[in-house]
Design a protein around this motif. Structure first.
Motif, PDB file in Angstrom:
ATOM      1  N   GLY A  33       0.826  -1.273  -0.076  1.00 45.46           N
ATOM      2  CA  GLY A  33       0.225   0.238  -0.028  1.00 45.46           C
ATOM      3  C   GLY A  33       0.619   1.344   0.320  1.00 45.46           C
ATOM      4  N   ASP A  34       2.586   1.060   0.755  1.00 41.35           N
ATOM      5  CA  ASP A  34       3.348   2.485   0.337  1.00 41.35           C
ATOM      6  C   ASP A  34       3.293   3.180  -1.166  1.00 41.35           C
ATOM      7  N   ARG A  35       3.708   3.839  -1.142  1.00 50.20           N
ATOM      8  CA  ARG A  35       3.719   4.851  -2.030  1.00 50.20           C
ATOM      9  C   ARG A  35       5.458   4.569  -2.372  1.00 50.20           C
ATOM     10  N   ILE A  36       6.237   3.813  -3.428  1.00 52.45           N
ATOM     11  CA  ILE A  36       7.044   3.999  -3.529  1.00 52.45           C
ATOM     12  C   ILE A  36       8.150   5.598  -3.540  1.00 52.45           C
ATOM     13  N   PRO A  37       9.656   6.169  -4.308  1.00 55.07           N
ATOM     14  CA  PRO A  37       9.776   7.190  -4.458  1.00 55.07           C
ATOM     15  C   PRO A  37       9.236   7.540  -6.075  1.00 55.07           C
ATOM     16  N   THR A  38       9.551   8.092  -6.173  1.00 63.07           N
ATOM     17  CA  THR A  38       9.207   8.748  -7.790  1.00 63.07           C
ATOM     18  C   THR A  38      10.741   8.059  -8.491  1.00 63.07           C
ATOM     19  N   GLU A  39       9.714   7.671 -10.168  1.00 62.02           N
ATOM     20  CA  GLU A  39      11.033   7.445 -11.288  1.00 62.02           C
ATOM     21  C   GLU A  39      12.373   8.923 -10.505  1.00 62.02           C
ATOM     22  N   HIS A  40      12.759   9.832 -10.218  1.00 62.11           N
ATOM     23  CA  HIS A  40      13.009  10.920 -10.512  1.00 62.11           C
ATOM     24  C   HIS A  40      14.393  10.443  -9.236  1.00 62.11           C
ATOM     25  N   GLU A  41      13.268  10.784  -8.512  1.00 57.85           N
ATOM     26  CA  GLU A  41      13.974  10.084  -7.375  1.00 57.85           C
ATOM     27  C   GLU A  41      15.034   9.032  -7.346  1.00 57.85           C
ATOM     28  N   LEU A  42      14.432   7.916  -7.955  1.00 58.21           N
ATOM     29  CA  LEU A  42      14.825   5.924  -7.466  1.00 58.21           C
ATOM     30  C   LEU A  42      16.020   6.708  -8.386  1.00 58.21           C
ATOM     31  N   ALA A  43      16.141   7.157  -9.950  1.00 56.11           N
ATOM     32  CA  ALA A  43      16.900   7.024 -10.643  1.00 56.11           C
ATOM     33  C   ALA A  43      18.417   8.012  -9.643  1.00 56.11           C
ATOM     34  N   ASP A  44      18.499   9.060  -8.774  1.00 52.06           N
ATOM     35  CA  ASP A  44      18.886   9.795  -8.820  1.00 52.06           C
ATOM     36  C   ASP A  44      19.716   9.063  -7.614  1.00 52.06           C
ATOM     37  N   ARG A  45      19.187   7.968  -6.607  1.00 55.26           N
ATOM     38  CA  ARG A  45      19.635   7.007  -5.730  1.00 55.26           C
ATOM     39  C   ARG A  45      20.465   6.379  -6.271  1.00 55.26           C
ATOM     40  N   LEU A  46      19.675   6.093  -7.296  1.00 55.39           N
ATOM     41  CA  LEU A  46      20.690   4.987  -8.136  1.00 55.39           C
ATOM     42  C   LEU A  46      21.847   4.855  -9.367  1.00 55.39           C
ATOM     43  N   GLY A  47      22.136   6.630  -9.429  1.00 53.40           N
ATOM     44  CA  GLY A  47      22.593   6.390 -10.617  1.00 53.40           C
ATOM     45  C   GLY A  47      22.359   5.909 -11.953  1.00 53.40           C
ATOM     46  N   VAL A  48      21.726   5.665 -12.133  1.00 56.90           N
ATOM     47  CA  VAL A  48      20.781   5.373 -13.844  1.00 56.90           C
ATOM     48  C   VAL A  48      20.425   6.080 -14.291  1.00 56.90           C
ATOM     49  N   ARG A  69      -0.479   3.948 -10.110  1.00 53.41           N
ATOM     50  CA  ARG A  69      -1.851   4.257 -10.491  1.00 53.41           C
ATOM     51  C   ARG A  69      -1.557   5.884 -11.044  1.00 53.41           C
ATOM     52  N   GLN A  70      -2.843   5.923 -12.275  1.00 53.19           N
ATOM     53  CA  GLN A  70      -2.904   7.217 -12.599  1.00 53.19           C
ATOM     54  C   GLN A  70      -2.523   8.527 -11.678  1.00 53.19           C
ATOM     55  N   GLY A  71      -1.367   9.170 -12.262  1.00 50.63           N
ATOM     56  CA  GLY A  71      -1.789  10.530 -11.605  1.00 50.63           C
ATOM     57  C   GLY A  71      -1.575  10.296 -10.010  1.00 50.63           C
ATOM     58  N   GLN A  72      -1.203   9.685  -9.325  1.00 46.98           N
ATOM     59  CA  GLN A  72      -0.830   9.107  -8.224  1.00 46.98           C
ATOM     60  C   GLN A  72       0.521   8.782  -7.845  1.00 46.98           C
ATOM     61  N   GLY A  73       1.252   7.801  -8.612  1.00 47.69           N
ATOM     62  CA  GLY A  73       2.064   7.263  -8.461  1.00 47.69           C
ATOM     63  C   GLY A  73       2.289   5.671  -8.588  1.00 47.69           C
ATOM     64  N   THR A  74       3.545   4.693  -7.922  1.00 50.12           N
ATOM     65  CA  THR A  74       3.769   3.429  -8.386  1.00 50.12           C
ATOM     66  C   THR A  74       3.472   3.393  -6.408  1.00 50.12           C
ATOM     67  N   PHE A  75       2.874   2.003  -5.821  1.00 50.94           N
ATOM     68  CA  PHE A  75       2.647   1.556  -4.910  1.00 50.94           C
ATOM     69  C   PHE A  75       2.397   0.448  -4.924  1.00 50.94           C
ATOM     70  N   VAL A  76       3.067  -0.480  -3.668  1.00 57.55           N
ATOM     71  CA  VAL A  76       3.302  -1.525  -3.700  1.00 57.55           C
ATOM     72  C   VAL A  76       2.435  -2.280  -3.662  1.00 57.55           C
ATOM     73  N   ARG A  77       2.042  -2.869  -4.286  1.00 58.33           N
ATOM     74  CA  ARG A  77       0.967  -4.649  -4.313  1.00 58.33           C
ATOM     75  C   ARG A  77       1.091  -5.899  -3.469  1.00 58.33           C
ATOM     76  N   SER A  78       2.625  -6.120  -2.989  1.00 57.78           N
ATOM     77  CA  SER A  78       2.666  -7.466  -2.760  1.00 57.78           C
ATOM     78  C   SER A  78       3.977  -7.618  -2.549  1.00 57.78           C
ATOM     79  N   THR A  79       4.703  -8.155  -1.237  1.00 62.03           N
ATOM     80  CA  THR A  79       6.703  -8.445  -1.584  1.00 62.03           C
ATOM     81  C   THR A  79       6.572  -9.506  -1.838  1.00 62.03           C
ATOM     82  N   ALA A  80       5.162 -10.595  -2.057  1.00 60.73           N
ATOM     83  CA  ALA A  80       5.739 -12.271  -2.148  1.00 60.73           C
ATOM     84  C   ALA A  80       6.090 -11.810  -3.593  1.00 60.73           C
TER      85      ALA A  80
END
Length: 237
Positions: A33-48, A69-80
């Motif tokens: 249910g958590d929203r993960i960081p944005t593409e921009h944030e992940l790209a900065d942290r990973l250096g890609v 989710r359109q306009g909301q971001g990307t959320f965790v659906r499952s950790t398995a």
């Protein structure tokens, strides 16, 4: 707390990012249910680049771990991780598979007794006819396919979407275990009487009788498998 992500190397960048995000999900860095960081944030942290992150996220969305989710971001659906579950299932032995089948199929039979439709019963009777056509001698993969179809029909008659999906995902391991056991010395032949008793119980609408019939059907091969396992390799508590 924001999880730490290591910078990705240049080796197959998308695969590297996918693997790191899978690890973060497996370690519960983000909850369902958590929203993960944005593409921009992940790209900065990973250096890609953002395109690399975007493609990695798409892979995990397709795998059912993330949800966009359109306009909301990307959320965790499952950790398995389904692929990890499948790898684990491939390593399971025949006894493991039979024990899990008992857990799933007895509940499916119990539910099917109160929820089955006329179409369900027609499918179950057709499944029995297909099994009878094989005669007394086991026919390996062909008979296994018909037996799996029969048990899938039992599960479908429970009309529980989650149970149907889980069993469908699990059915390839069921088939492999069944093919391995058919005709093996010490293993009982496929018992048509117990299969018929299960269908009769489901048709009668008696949940307890259906549950018992499903358990009886699978206990015979389970006992045979246990008899073939040396005591020093039996890891049960």
């Amino acid at each position: 707390m924001t999880p730490e992500l290591r910078a990705a190397d240049r080796r197959s960048l998308v695969d590297t990012v996918v693997e790191q995000l899978r690890n973060q999900l497996a370690e519960r860095a983000w909850r369902v249910g958590d929203r993960i960081p944005t593409e921009h944030e992940l790209a900065d942290r990973l250096g890609v680049g953002r395109n690399t992150v975007r493609e990695a996220v798409r892979v995990l969305v397709h795998a059912g771990l993330l949800e966009s989710r359109q306009g909301q971001g990307t959320f965790v659906r499952s950790t398995a991780d389904p692929s990890a579950v499948l790898r684990g299932m491939k390593q399971a032995n025949v006894r493991d598979v039979l024990e899990l089948r008992i857990a799933l199929e007895t509940e499916a039979a119990r539910l099917a007794a109160t929820r089955r439709t006329r179409d369900d019963l027609r499918r179950l009777r057709a499944g029995l006819r297909a099994l009878h056509q094989h005669g007394p001698q086991p026919e390996g993969a062909v008979q296994a396919d018909d037996d799996i179809d029969f048990h899938l029909a039992v599960v479908a008659a429970a009309h529980n979407t989650a149970l149907t999906e889980v069993y469908g995902y699990f059915s390839s391991s069921v088939r492999e275990a069944l093919v391995a056991s058919l005709g093996q010395d010490g293993m009982p032949r496929l018992d048509l009487e117990t299969h018929t008793a299960l269908v009769d119980a489901i048709e009668s609408g008696d949940p307890q009788a259906a549950e018992t019939a499903a358990r009886n059907l699978l206990m015979s091969p389970l006992r045979a498998v246990e008899a073939l396992i040396p005591h020093d390799t039996d890891t049960r508590p």
